[in-house]
Design a protein around this motif. Structure first.
Motif, PDB file in Angstrom:
ATOM      1  N   TYR A 181       0.839  -1.206   0.000  1.00  0.00           N
ATOM      2  CA  TYR A 181       0.000   0.000   0.000  1.00  0.00           C
ATOM      3  C   TYR A 181       0.868   1.248   0.000  1.00  0.00           C
ATOM      4  N   ALA A 239      -3.137   3.211  -2.115  1.00  0.00           N
ATOM      5  CA  ALA A 239      -4.123   2.216  -2.519  1.00  0.00           C
ATOM      6  C   ALA A 239      -3.455   0.854  -2.397  1.00  0.00           C
ATOM      7  N   ARG A 240      -4.265  -0.204  -2.266  1.00  0.00           N
ATOM      8  CA  ARG A 240      -3.734  -1.553  -2.035  1.00  0.00           C
ATOM      9  C   ARG A 240      -3.552  -2.291  -3.363  1.00  0.00           C
ATOM     10  N   ALA A 295       3.742   1.746  -4.429  1.00  0.00           N
ATOM     11  CA  ALA A 295       3.580   0.597  -3.548  1.00  0.00           C
ATOM     12  C   ALA A 295       4.653  -0.462  -3.820  1.00  0.00           C
TER      13      ALA A 295
END
Length: 305
Positions: free
Chosen positions: A180, A183-184, A252
């Motif tokens: 993350y 956002a993941r 990420a």
């Protein structure tokens, strides 16, 4: 819709200086008159993986002012410009989108000049610096603080089944993780470039899993060199098969590499994305020792309507 017709929608591509490359995004620099439903309707009509909407100005907390990126050393300090921003895919609002952030920053720089920006996103404040390099504008975003987690074996098995990837096709040196930075994303590493190039997946099955795990994309990667990667990002939860250049996932991924000891604390990484879609783009990921956040930079250009 009356609201939509009042909003000027710009089209930019991010992470490529060629309008035929990178990831296109819709950009609305004044969305103050649009509600969420109207923004979603604009994004759906455009059909890009995401579009960005500036809903107002604000004074970034503690931002002060800095010298503008193109200003001489003795110039007056340029104020940091703050904006609230929302992002929509054709299907839903998302908390953060890297390529639409870059596109919006470049659009603002073309209108107001390069300099320092801060975007207030649902994920937190995201600073962006826009500078002119060799005649091109280049935007560098700084992510929110990232984190990395393991994925349950059953969830990993379901992801691989939806992708039709045998587990033996994974690169054991880059373990699957959920990561993350606004956002993941689920990172899955292919053992070969051929495995990465062969992407044909069960859209509905992968979308169901991603909704359950609150994933924005699946980031598929292949390591070409210690600091060079080729990546692809299926994005069924956004209503598109694949995202051409994914800044949020790039941030990420940088956090993932550092957390897993696969990159040094200070590093500059190059991600190539979009080649398999015919929209090549380049994302530069920077890690800095002592700062957990990740910087992602790239060029971009306006797309003629």
């Amino acid at each position: 819709m009356t609201q939509n017709s009042a909003a000027e929608v710009l089209r930019y591509t991010a992470f490529s200086a060629d309008p035929r490359g990178g990831n296109p995004a819709g950009v609305v620099l004044d969305a103050s008159g649009l509600d969420g439903a109207a923004m979603l309707a604009v994004a759906a009509e455009l059909g890009y993986s995401e579009s960005a909407f500036l809903t107002g100005r604000y004074e970034p907390a503690g931002a002060g002012s800095r010298t503008g990126a193109d200003s001489p050393d003795d110039a007056a300090p340029a104020p940091v410009r703050g904006y609230t921003i929302r992002y929509f895919s054709p299907k839903a609002e998302v908390p953060f989108c890297g390529h639409a952030t870059v596109a919006t920053a470049l659009a603002l720089a073309e209108r107001d000049g390069p300099g320092e920006l801060v975007f207030s996103t649902a994920a937190g404040p995201v600073p962006v610096t826009v500078a002119r390099e060799g005649g091109e504008l280049r935007a560098t975003l700084t992510s929110v603080e990232p984190h990395v987690a393991r994925i349950a074996p059953d969830d990993l098995a379901e992801a691989l089944a939806a992708l039709d990837w045998p587990a033996a096709d994974l690169d054991p040196a880059l373990p699957p993780r959920i990561t993350y930075a606004g956002a993941r994303h689920l990172v899955l590493a292919a053992a070969t470039r051929e495995r990465l190039a062969d992407l044909s997946y069960d859209f509905a099955r992968l979308e169901t899993l991603m909704h359950r795990l609150d994933l924005t994309t699946i980031q598929l990667v292949w390591r070409a060199a210690p600091d060079v990667f080729h990546v692809r990002d299926p994005f069924p939860v956004g209503g598109v098969v694949e995202d051409p250049a994914t800044g949020a996932a790039a941030a990420a991924f940088g956090a993932y590499l550092r957390a897993e000891g696969l990159a040094p604390d200070s590093a500059v990484l190059t991600l190539h994305q979009g080649e398999d879609m015919g929209r090549p783009g380049t994302l530069t990921v920077e890690l800095r020792a002592g700062d957990p956040r990740v910087r992602v930079s790239g060029t971009g250009t306006r797309i003629d309507a």
